[in-house]
Enzyme design. Structure first.
Site, PDB file in Angstrom:
ATOM      1  N   ASN A  83       0.845  -1.068  -0.136  1.00 24.01           N
ATOM      2  CA  ASN A  83       0.140  -0.067   0.008  1.00 24.01           C
ATOM      3  C   ASN A  83       0.838   1.468   0.300  1.00 24.01           C
ATOM      4  O   ASN A  83       1.945   1.287  -0.219  1.00 24.01           O
ATOM      5  CB  ASN A  83      -1.040  -0.116   1.124  1.00 24.01           C
ATOM      6  CG  ASN A  83      -2.400   0.414   0.606  1.00 24.01           C
ATOM      7  OD1 ASN A  83      -2.497   1.662   0.446  1.00 24.01           O
ATOM      8  ND2 ASN A  83      -3.481  -0.268   0.877  1.00 24.01           N
ATOM      9  N   ARG A  84       0.255   2.406   0.500  1.00 23.90           N
ATOM     10  CA  ARG A  84       0.870   3.605   0.085  1.00 23.90           C
ATOM     11  C   ARG A  84       1.709   4.154   1.743  1.00 23.90           C
ATOM     12  O   ARG A  84       0.985   4.273   2.652  1.00 23.90           O
ATOM     13  CB  ARG A  84       0.012   4.663  -0.148  1.00 23.90           C
ATOM     14  CG  ARG A  84      -0.473   4.376  -1.820  1.00 23.90           C
ATOM     15  CD  ARG A  84      -1.755   5.404  -1.986  1.00 23.90           C
ATOM     16  NE  ARG A  84      -1.938   5.085  -3.530  1.00 23.90           N
ATOM     17  CZ  ARG A  84      -2.991   3.800  -3.933  1.00 23.90           C
ATOM     18  NH1 ARG A  84      -3.581   3.230  -3.039  1.00 23.90           N
ATOM     19  NH2 ARG A  84      -3.165   3.781  -5.274  1.00 23.90           N
ATOM     20  N   HIS A 109       3.613   0.100  -2.641  1.00 20.80           N
ATOM     21  CA  HIS A 109       3.785  -1.446  -2.727  1.00 20.80           C
ATOM     22  C   HIS A 109       5.471  -1.539  -2.915  1.00 20.80           C
ATOM     23  O   HIS A 109       5.812  -2.532  -3.864  1.00 20.80           O
ATOM     24  CB  HIS A 109       2.969  -1.870  -4.154  1.00 20.80           C
ATOM     25  CG  HIS A 109       1.669  -2.158  -3.966  1.00 20.80           C
ATOM     26  ND1 HIS A 109       0.940  -2.349  -2.575  1.00 20.80           N
ATOM     27  CD2 HIS A 109       0.670  -2.153  -4.709  1.00 20.80           C
ATOM     28  CE1 HIS A 109      -0.086  -2.408  -2.908  1.00 20.80           C
ATOM     29  NE2 HIS A 109      -0.665  -2.188  -4.046  1.00 20.80           N
ATOM     30  N   HIS A 184      -0.774  -9.967  -4.136  1.00 18.84           N
ATOM     31  CA  HIS A 184      -1.728  -9.074  -4.617  1.00 18.84           C
ATOM     32  C   HIS A 184      -2.624  -9.798  -5.666  1.00 18.84           C
ATOM     33  O   HIS A 184      -2.966  -9.211  -6.712  1.00 18.84           O
ATOM     34  CB  HIS A 184      -1.268  -7.833  -5.224  1.00 18.84           C
ATOM     35  CG  HIS A 184      -1.811  -6.597  -5.380  1.00 18.84           C
ATOM     36  ND1 HIS A 184      -2.859  -6.533  -6.156  1.00 18.84           N
ATOM     37  CD2 HIS A 184      -1.636  -5.473  -4.774  1.00 18.84           C
ATOM     38  CE1 HIS A 184      -3.530  -5.235  -6.202  1.00 18.84           C
ATOM     39  NE2 HIS A 184      -3.021  -4.556  -5.441  1.00 18.84           N
ATOM     40  N   SER A 185      -3.195 -10.993  -5.394  1.00 15.28           N
ATOM     41  CA  SER A 185      -4.009 -11.683  -6.180  1.00 15.28           C
ATOM     42  C   SER A 185      -5.256 -11.036  -6.519  1.00 15.28           C
ATOM     43  O   SER A 185      -6.043 -10.239  -5.383  1.00 15.28           O
ATOM     44  CB  SER A 185      -4.199 -13.047  -5.998  1.00 15.28           C
ATOM     45  OG  SER A 185      -2.969 -13.846  -6.241  1.00 15.28           O
ATOM     46  N   TYR A 186      -6.051 -11.069  -7.797  1.00 15.98           N
ATOM     47  CA  TYR A 186      -7.332 -10.721  -7.826  1.00 15.98           C
ATOM     48  C   TYR A 186      -8.197 -11.659  -8.272  1.00 15.98           C
ATOM     49  O   TYR A 186      -8.043 -12.599  -9.125  1.00 15.98           O
ATOM     50  CB  TYR A 186      -7.311  -9.700  -9.033  1.00 15.98           C
ATOM     51  CG  TYR A 186      -6.677  -8.555  -9.128  1.00 15.98           C
ATOM     52  CD1 TYR A 186      -7.519  -7.282  -8.709  1.00 15.98           C
ATOM     53  CD2 TYR A 186      -5.304  -7.989  -9.276  1.00 15.98           C
ATOM     54  CE1 TYR A 186      -6.739  -6.097  -8.696  1.00 15.98           C
ATOM     55  CE2 TYR A 186      -4.829  -7.102  -9.499  1.00 15.98           C
ATOM     56  CZ  TYR A 186      -5.387  -5.988  -9.106  1.00 15.98           C
ATOM     57  OH  TYR A 186      -4.717  -4.736  -8.993  1.00 15.98           O
ATOM     58  N   ASP A 252     -11.890   0.639  -2.673  1.00 11.39           N
ATOM     59  CA  ASP A 252     -10.232   0.588  -2.673  1.00 11.39           C
ATOM     60  C   ASP A 252      -9.851   1.293  -1.064  1.00 11.39           C
ATOM     61  O   ASP A 252      -9.306   2.439  -0.859  1.00 11.39           O
ATOM     62  CB  ASP A 252      -9.582   1.590  -3.624  1.00 11.39           C
ATOM     63  CG  ASP A 252      -8.192   1.523  -3.799  1.00 11.39           C
ATOM     64  OD1 ASP A 252      -7.402   0.454  -2.909  1.00 11.39           O
ATOM     65  OD2 ASP A 252      -7.567   2.241  -4.243  1.00 11.39           O
ATOM     66  N   GLN A 287      -6.615  -4.633   2.568  1.00 12.91           N
ATOM     67  CA  GLN A 287      -7.262  -3.878   1.423  1.00 12.91           C
ATOM     68  C   GLN A 287      -8.243  -4.384   0.797  1.00 12.91           C
ATOM     69  O   GLN A 287      -7.973  -5.659  -0.036  1.00 12.91           O
ATOM     70  CB  GLN A 287      -6.175  -3.177   0.891  1.00 12.91           C
ATOM     71  CG  GLN A 287      -6.385  -2.168  -0.113  1.00 12.91           C
ATOM     72  CD  GLN A 287      -6.431  -0.560   0.474  1.00 12.91           C
ATOM     73  OE1 GLN A 287      -6.183  -0.399   1.566  1.00 12.91           O
ATOM     74  NE2 GLN A 287      -7.080   0.276  -0.471  1.00 12.91           N
ATOM     75  N   GLU A 315      -6.262  -7.845   0.086  1.00  7.37           N
ATOM     76  CA  GLU A 315      -4.681  -7.856   0.741  1.00  7.37           C
ATOM     77  C   GLU A 315      -4.915  -7.506   1.947  1.00  7.37           C
ATOM     78  O   GLU A 315      -4.877  -6.479   2.543  1.00  7.37           O
ATOM     79  CB  GLU A 315      -4.085  -6.657  -0.158  1.00  7.37           C
ATOM     80  CG  GLU A 315      -4.541  -6.503  -1.781  1.00  7.37           C
ATOM     81  CD  GLU A 315      -4.343  -5.229  -2.317  1.00  7.37           C
ATOM     82  OE1 GLU A 315      -3.183  -4.474  -1.851  1.00  7.37           O
ATOM     83  OE2 GLU A 315      -5.085  -4.698  -2.904  1.00  7.37           O
TER      84      GLU A 315
END
Length: 352
Positions: A83-84, A109, A184-186, A252, A287, A315
């Site tokens: 993340n940020r 990331h 980070h799988s979708y 998000d 996330q 996440e």
């Protein structure tokens, strides 16, 4: 449908600057996980639907070349910090550090060359009577992307006869450093037989989420989920309230996971295929991201364009921008300590 036996297959996937990349397929129970050593990336998770039809339920590509082109972190391990981090800056033990800025004005990331762009070393596969596993290791030098300390990282993927994918994270450092590792799988539990996931039903073990500012980073405040679009304490279709989130184009947000230790994070159900995903972790946050900026320009391994709201990432992580907020759970690893975390994705199927 069951796979033949607990097993791991290895195949050559290509070269990156002279380094070989291999694809490992772990099979157990009713499922198969494919993961490569570039980015320690999950490329496929094949599980059956209610009719026994096998499809990969994660976004990915069939060739290494596509992973070398820009893509939204599909299936990769991200770090040092998921993340940020606001403005790419934090102060630790009285010293200010400036990280690379790759998501202006923020660090995202792990930066320009995070763990997702490393060729990891694969250890010998581990095969037991009811599971199989593969471990990947890499390192990050002091000063890489601006982070302090030489960091050594080991990630283990395990597949079990109970149709689980378990990811274990381990790291040590020689200087204090922020760390938050995640995959980070979708997920699209229809196996992308349906191009969007707005009919998927999500529940989250969360009563609060972390507030964001106009730069998409944490303010430090925790906001109650109740009476907001973020309320998933009871199962809710992803499409029900998603249009309320205009500025983000969808979900998000980091959710504060209730409880401590290894516990339930979320449950995702696809009524179309009958597939169900349960997520457990010991991380304090998760996330939830609904691929809001996908635009159908990428063609995935399923052979279809990846559209806006085509999949969801869950996440497990430390809170975004945690090094800059003393009220957030500690995200600093110090010499002599070991970073350890575990996340489990459990798959099953509902009848009609």
């Amino acid at each position: 449908m069951r796979v033949d036996k607990v097993d791991i297959e290895k195949e050559f996937f290509g070269f990156i600057e002279g380094q070989p990349v291999y694809l490992y397929t772990l099979k157990a129970g009713h499922m198969a996980l494919s993961v490569m050593n570039y980015g320690a990336t999950i490329t496929a998770i094949e599980v059956p639907d209610r009719n026994g039809q096998m499809h990969s339920v994660v976004a990915g590509f069939s060739t290494l070349e596509k992973y070398l082109q820009p893509h939204p972190y599909m299936g990769v391990i991200v770090g040092r910090f998921a993340n940020r981090i606001a403005d790419g800056r934090f102060t630790l033990d009285g010293k200010e550090y400036q990280l690379s800025i790759n998501d202006s004005p923020n660090h995202l990331h792990g930066g320009d060359s995070g763990f997702d762009k490393k060729v990891w070393m694969a250890e010998d596969p581990m095969i037991g009577p009811d599971h199989c596993a593969i471990a990947f290791t890499t390192s990050s030098a002091d000063g890489e992307e601006g982070y302090p300390g030489n960091l050594s990282i080991r990630v283990v993927y395990k597949v079990t006869e109970q149709n689980e994918v378990e990811i274990s994270y381990h790291a040590i450092t020689d200087k204090a450093t922020p760390i938050s590792l995640t995959n980070h799988s979708y997920f699209n539990l229809s196996g992308f037989q349906k191009s969007r996931i707005l009919d998927h039903e999500l529940s989250i073990n969360s009563a609060f989420f972390t507030e964001k500012n106009e730069n998409n980073t944490s303010t430090g405040r925790l906001i109650k989920c109740a009476d907001t679009a973020q309320d998933f304490r009871l199962p809710k279709k992803l499409g029900k309230d998603i249009d309320q989130l205009v500025s983000d184009r969808g979900y998000d947000h980091n959710h504060v996971i209730e409880g401590h230790g290894f516990r339930s994070v979320a449950q995702l159900v696809d009524p179309y295929s009958g597939r169900m995903l349960e997520v457990h972790s010991d991380m304090p946050g998760a996330q939830i991201y609904t691929s809001n900026w996908w635009d159908a320009t990428l063609i995935g391994s399923q052979g279809i364009p990846y559209e806006k709201h085509g999949a969801i990432a869950i996440e497990t992580q430390q809170f975004p921008d945690a090094p800059n907020h003393t009220n957030f759970p500690n995200a600093i690893l110090r010499p002599g300590e070991t970073y350890e975390s575990k996340t489990r994705f459990s798959f099953s199927c509902q009848a009609d």
